[in-house]
Design a protein around this motif. Structure first.
Motif, PDB file in Angstrom:
ATOM      1  N   PRO A  60       0.809  -1.229   0.000  1.00 26.57           N
ATOM      2  CA  PRO A  60       0.000   0.000   0.000  1.00 26.57           C
ATOM      3  C   PRO A  60       0.839   1.275   0.000  1.00 26.57           C
ATOM      4  O   PRO A  60       0.445   2.284  -0.591  1.00 26.57           O
ATOM      5  N   GLU A  61       2.020   1.217   0.640  1.00 29.06           N
ATOM      6  CA  GLU A  61       2.832   2.444   0.706  1.00 29.06           C
ATOM      7  C   GLU A  61       3.456   2.788  -0.649  1.00 29.06           C
ATOM      8  O   GLU A  61       3.954   3.893  -0.840  1.00 29.06           O
ATOM      9  N   LYS A  62       3.427   1.822  -1.576  1.00 32.17           N
ATOM     10  CA  LYS A  62       3.984   2.090  -2.907  1.00 32.17           C
ATOM     11  C   LYS A  62       2.895   2.420  -3.922  1.00 32.17           C
ATOM     12  O   LYS A  62       3.144   2.544  -5.121  1.00 32.17           O
ATOM     13  N   VAL A  64      -0.129   4.809  -5.313  1.00 29.18           N
ATOM     14  CA  VAL A  64      -0.637   6.177  -5.261  1.00 29.18           C
ATOM     15  C   VAL A  64      -1.826   6.315  -6.215  1.00 29.18           C
ATOM     16  O   VAL A  64      -1.722   5.959  -7.390  1.00 29.18           O
ATOM     17  N   ASN A  80      -6.658   3.149   1.447  1.00 25.96           N
ATOM     18  CA  ASN A  80      -5.620   3.299   2.463  1.00 25.96           C
ATOM     19  C   ASN A  80      -4.235   3.184   1.802  1.00 25.96           C
ATOM     20  O   ASN A  80      -3.448   2.298   2.102  1.00 25.96           O
ATOM     21  N   THR A  81      -4.003   4.088   0.875  1.00 25.61           N
ATOM     22  CA  THR A  81      -2.729   4.150   0.170  1.00 25.61           C
ATOM     23  C   THR A  81      -2.352   5.624   0.166  1.00 25.61           C
ATOM     24  O   THR A  81      -3.012   6.430   0.800  1.00 25.61           O
ATOM     25  N   TYR A  82      -1.309   5.995  -0.561  1.00 29.25           N
ATOM     26  CA  TYR A  82      -1.072   7.414  -0.800  1.00 29.25           C
ATOM     27  C   TYR A  82      -2.045   7.869  -1.880  1.00 29.25           C
ATOM     28  O   TYR A  82      -2.513   7.050  -2.697  1.00 29.25           O
ATOM     29  N   GLY A  83      -2.341   9.169  -1.878  1.00 30.69           N
ATOM     30  CA  GLY A  83      -3.268   9.639  -2.893  1.00 30.69           C
ATOM     31  C   GLY A  83      -3.322  11.139  -2.983  1.00 30.69           C
ATOM     32  O   GLY A  83      -2.999  11.844  -2.030  1.00 30.69           O
ATOM     33  N   ARG A 102       9.523   8.852  -9.777  1.00 30.93           N
ATOM     34  CA  ARG A 102       9.510   7.787  -8.777  1.00 30.93           C
ATOM     35  C   ARG A 102       9.057   6.472  -9.428  1.00 30.93           C
ATOM     36  O   ARG A 102       7.949   5.984  -9.175  1.00 30.93           O
ATOM     37  N   PRO A 103       9.936   5.867 -10.230  1.00 30.65           N
ATOM     38  CA  PRO A 103       9.536   4.641 -10.938  1.00 30.65           C
ATOM     39  C   PRO A 103       9.187   3.493  -9.988  1.00 30.65           C
ATOM     40  O   PRO A 103       8.543   2.528 -10.401  1.00 30.65           O
ATOM     41  N   LEU A 105       7.072   3.562  -7.652  1.00 30.00           N
ATOM     42  CA  LEU A 105       5.674   3.627  -7.219  1.00 30.00           C
ATOM     43  C   LEU A 105       4.739   3.069  -8.290  1.00 30.00           C
ATOM     44  O   LEU A 105       5.044   3.109  -9.482  1.00 30.00           O
TER      45      LEU A 105
END
Lengths: 351, 632
Positions: A60-62, A64, A80-83, A102-103, A105
């Motif tokens: 999830p942290e990777k 977006v 529940n990730t970046y967004g 940021r390859p 992600l």
């Protein structure tokens, strides 16, 4: 002069960042209350997205999610990730800058028919043309929902809406045709009320290396209810939808009794048991030329069955592959000494 | 040849040259080359600047060219010019009126004669004064023959035919032979100003080495022009400007756009972040994109976007990803980017926006200079939308202001706009090469935040001193969160609509920008720290204002000068400074944008000196205005 350096093979593969532990659907759901109207097709899409990510077990942290403006663009808040919930039509640009720098992600774009095809039409063409490695999910409900019911660029000609009380005077865009015309390397369609098909399609898009474009037919039960019901309702979908599978014959109908063959002007429906059965096409999503794909994209109800699934998936280096390849090559070929760069071509000494 | 006494600046000492002809010595000379867009005037000017740098004068250049790539040959619209001023003292402007004008055709003469100092030296290519060219330049009669140039000293040189003759046996096409005429003119001017030919010969070898015939032709034309000066009776025009006394060190020539490029690469090094530059080609900012694109070996990702909005969108994406996200444009591009710039204000991301201002409104005059975007970048967005605005004061200063802008962007987690303009972009000056090891590293606060306990992370919690929010880019486990353009709840960053929260967030966004002033230098005043008159300037007018203030001081007026590089926030002591003088004059290349801000912020009755001509401010006219106001 044309300089075309093919990227090294290890660059041309999709690396999905995988979580260390097994994650379930709820691990991808944020604690924010969803605020779509009850009965909105977006709920199903959200659920299938969470299931698909859990099936892949993406870290999830990777992950977006970048969205624009509109009902669909609230989507990132529920993951529940970046967004980033950005501005109208511009999500592809933000996603491009993010992915290229940021390859590592995995970047998904959530957009709607107004966001992607009207205000953001230009960006959609270019992100697909460039084959930036982002996955674009266009929720098409053929209406402006958040502004309460104006027609959209996919509304049918003559459609009566709040901003077209006596019918629209403009022809709609076909999202798949636009994507194919932009030389997209992955083009697919699914719809909100077939969870299994939608999950599979999302996973296929996620695993594609390059720009993926997925049109998701989505019902807006408030402002444009049953927009796709004529062919997506459970009772009629077998007869009116064509589920595409790469390598398989293009068959549809309750008993797979009909198929698509080439006609003088495009595609035609033939009896799978009749004299022309041998002419039924096999679906080749990997065909470099988008000609047949474009014919499929143009199959509309009621004349033709409506295609679902992956229409096109071809392998090509991404924008990032080329860019990172150039950086690698130039670093190898040229000095990168800042002190030297600051001096420029020539300097002189003042005593 | 008509001769009147020269009126250039300086002492007018004479010395004897080795050849026996008298050389006059002067402190400062300004030369302008003018010709058709296709005549190679920019090239000639740049070669002259190089030779001048090697000779050791201080100098400043002013290229001026039409927006049209190739207007019809010989037409007034197609005239391109390059001015260079060089001196034995430090100088800060490319000069107002040239002492010498090189006019390659009637259109160039017509366009630029008005600028030439009375008694100045006019070098004309008499071959180009044909009836056809005279007609194109709207000359009813030949000015070389009708006495209308009697106020000037004239060298009528057959530049085209002499250049063609010099290269005759090289077997060039007539067109190629004729194209060497700029080198002939350059050779002649080199003789006039006692410049060394070596740097130009080296350059010809480097540039045309692979085309030996063309290289030889240019060399011969250069020598022929030089010899023409030596052998023709124009000895009274032979002038020498002794080398300047500059701070010792290693120097190079730099333009503002080059300095922006070097600043960005250096900022990438000092932050240890990869540079992402999203841009759409636009005059006069395109050079930055073009030059950065050639520097892939420094890890630079340039992205030529489909439009201005995409250009800033990609830069925001890169900034959000934790990189050094930069976009560059000019005024029309800023207008298109304003909604996205506001997204960066709301999401509070470290973004750098370069605005190389040009003449407007609308398409305006794309190749001409102006300071007319100040209020646009301050206020041209919906809502209360404060951001940091800086402005470079000289070509070389563009380098240092990029570093400063990047420092502020990361320390305060905010978009920063850096203003340059067409004049700074294109003008060249000697620049002491900075030592990369002497430059301070730029701190990137999220690197520390990534190591805190995720339980302590709140995306809109703020540093108590700077009010910078806790910005952590994607990729860090346990910090997953969402941001966006909707109003944020204080601390948590969740979407919020409450009236109290909106007031608080509006106040916080404003206060954060104001607090930048606590972390930047106070404004310095040159001259008396209180008294009768202060001249307050900003941006690229620094050189002209500095020169004008000094000239007014020499005329006996006691005048203070302060120059702003920080436009938002203003330096903490600015309000105090402007209140300490009876009169405040604000010269600007706009109709009074800084003046409006000063009056609104400090209730000071500041007066303006405003020129909106597309040209840099004239130091001479400004001196007159300063003296007039000081005498009132």
């Amino acid at each position: 002069m044309v300089l075309h350096t093919p990227p090294s093979p290890e660059l041309v593969e999709n690396i999905i960042p995988i979580a260390d532990e097994d994650l379930s659907r709820k691990d991808y759901a944020s604690d924010v209350d969803t605020r779509w109207c009850p009965g909105c097709g977006d709920y199903s899409i959200l659920a299938q997205m969470q299931r698909s990510l859990s099936n892949i077990n993406v870290a999830p942290e990777k992950m977006v999610f970048v969205s624009g403006i509109g009902c669909s663009s609230r989507f990132p808040y529920y993951m529940n990730t970046y967004g980033m919930h950005s501005i109208h039509g511009r999500a592809p640009t933000i996603a491009s800058g993010l992915k290229l720098s940021r390859p590592d992600l995995q970047v998904f774009v959530i957009t709607g028919d107004g966001d992607a095809l009207s205000i953001g039409g230009n960006h959609l063409l270019h992100v697909l043309r460039r084959n930036v490695d982002v996955k674009i999910f266009l929720f098409n409900n053929r209406i402006y929902g958040l502004t309460k019911g104006q027609y959209s660029p996919t509304s049918e000609l003559g459609k009566v809406t709040k901003s077209s009380p006596v019918g629209t005077t403009e022809r709609p865009l076909n999202p798949l045709s636009v994507a194919l015309a932009s030389e997209a390397t992955f083009v697919a369609r699914s719809y909100d009320t077939d969870p299994q098909h939608l999950q599979t399609t999302i996973e296929q898009a996620a695993r594609h290396h390059g720009a993926a474009f997925v049109e998701i037919l989505q019902n807006c039960n408030i402002f444009n209810d049953r927009a796709f019901a004529d062919y997506t309702d459970r009772e009629v979908r077998d007869e009116r939808l064509l589920y595409l599978e790469h390598g398989q014959q293009m068959l549809f109908g309750e008993n797979q009794d009909k198929g698509l063959a080439v006609s003088a002007t495009g595609l035609r429906v033939v009896d799978a048991h009749g004299p022309d059965a041998g002419l039924i096409l096999h679906h080749d999503a990997t065909r470099p030329s988008p000609d047949v794909h474009q014919l499929l994209a143009r199959c509309n109800y009621p004349e033709m069955p409506v295609p679902m699934g992956v229409i096109r998936q071809v392998t090509a280096p991404t924008y990032g592959d080329y860019l990172d390849g150039q950086i690698e090559v130039q670093k190898f070929k040229n000095r990168h000494d800042i002190a030297q760069l600051l001096k420029g071509r020539s300097t002189w000494q003042v005593e | 040849m008509t001769t009147t006494s020269p009126q250039a600046n300086g002492s007018g000492n004479t010395a004897t040259a080795s050849g026996g002809a008298a050389i006059q010595e002067r402190d400062r000379v300004t030369v302008r080359f003018a010709g058709d867009s296709g005549d190679g005037m920019q090239l000639a000017g740049n070669r002259f600047a190089d030779a001048t740098a090697v000779f050791g004068n201080d100098f400043s250049t002013l290229p001026d060219f039409p927006a049209e790539i190739r207007a019809p040959a010989g037409s007034l619209a197609g005239v391109s010019s390059f001015q260079i001023s060089f001196s034995k003292h430090q100088i800060f402007t490319p000069g107002d009126e040239p002492d010498t004008l090189v006019a390659m055709n009637p259109a160039a003469l017509k366009s630029h004669l008005a600028a030439l100092t009375k008694g100045g030296l006019l070098v004309v290519n008499e071959d180009a004064f044909t009836s056809g060219n005279l007609k194109k330049a709207n000359y009813p009669s030949n000015p070389l023959a009708d006495g209308s140039l009697d106020d000037f000293r004239i060298i009528k040189a057959p530049i085209t035919t002499a250049a063609i003759a010099a290269v005759e046996d090289l077997g060039l096409t007539t067109q190629n032979a004729e194209r060497t005429k700029n080198f002939f003119a350059l050779g002649l001017v080199y003789w006039l100003y006692d410049r060394d030919l070596e740097p130009t010969l080296d350059w010809i070898e480097q540039r045309f080495g692979r085309l030996p015939n063309i290289a030889e032709a240019n060399r011969r034309a250069l020598f022929a022009g030089h010899a023409y000066g030596e052998t023709t009776e124009i000895a009274d025009a032979h002038v020498r400007v002794p080398p300047a006394v500059l701070t010792p060190g290693e120097y190079r020539t730099i333009t503002g756009n080059q300095a922006l490029v070097l600043g960005l690469i250096t900022a990438s090094h000092l932050t240890d972040l990869e540079l992402f530059y999203g841009s759409y080609p636009i005059t006069p900012a395109s050079d930055v994109l073009v030059e950065l694109a050639a520097l892939r070996e420094f890890g630079v990702r340039t992205f030529q976007a489909e439009d201005e909005i995409s250009a800033i969108g990609t830069a925001i994406g890169a900034a959000y990803g934790g990189g050094l996200g930069v976009t560059g444009t000019s005024g029309p591009g800023i207008a298109l980017k304003s909604e996205a710039l506001n997204l960066a204000v709301m999401t509070e991301l470290p973004l750098l926006v370069l605005d190389v201002q040009r003449s407007g409104p609308s398409t305006g005059m794309p190749t001409k200079t102006e300071q007319t975007d100040l209020l646009q970048v301050m206020f041209g967005r919906n809502g209360e939308s404060p951001l940091c605005v800086l402005a470079a004061k000289s070509p070389g200063d563009c380098f240092y202001m990029v570093l400063e802008a990047v420092r502020i962007a990361f320390q305060f987690v905010t978009p920063v706009v850096l203003l340059s303009d067409t004049y700074l972009a294109n003008t060249a000056e000697p620049w002491p090469v900075p030592d990369i090891n002497q430059l301070d590293k730029i701190d990137v606060p999220y690197r520390k935040l990534e190591h805190i306990d995720p339980e302590d992370f709140q995306p809109y919690a703020r540093d108590p001193e700077t009010l910078a929010r806790m910005f952590v880019p994607p990729g860090t486990k346990g910090f997953e969160h969402r941001i966006g353009g909707l109003e944020k709840s204080d601390i948590s960053g969740d979407v919020a609509y409450s009236p109290e929260n909106h007031q608080r967030m509006t106040d916080l966004r404003g206060e954060k920008i104001r607090r930048i002033a606590n972390f930047m230098p106070e404004l310095e005043v040159d001259g008396p720290d209180s008294g009768d008159m202060l001249v307050l300037s900003w941006g690229s007018t620094y050189g002209a204002v500095f020169t004008a203030v000094n000239d007014a001081r020499e005329a006996g007026h006691e005048i203070a000068h302060a120059h702003l590089q920080y436009l938002n926030p203003f330096p903490r002591n600015l309000g105090d400074i402007v209140s300490r003088y009876n009169k405040v004059l604000i010269p600007e290349a706009n109709t009074g944008q800084l003046r409006m801000l000063i009056r609104a912020n400090f209730l000071v009755d500041a007066q303006g000196y405003n020129e909106v001509t597309g040209q840099p401010l004239s130091a001479r006219l400004l001196t007159e205005a300063i003296i007039k106001m000081a005498s009132e």
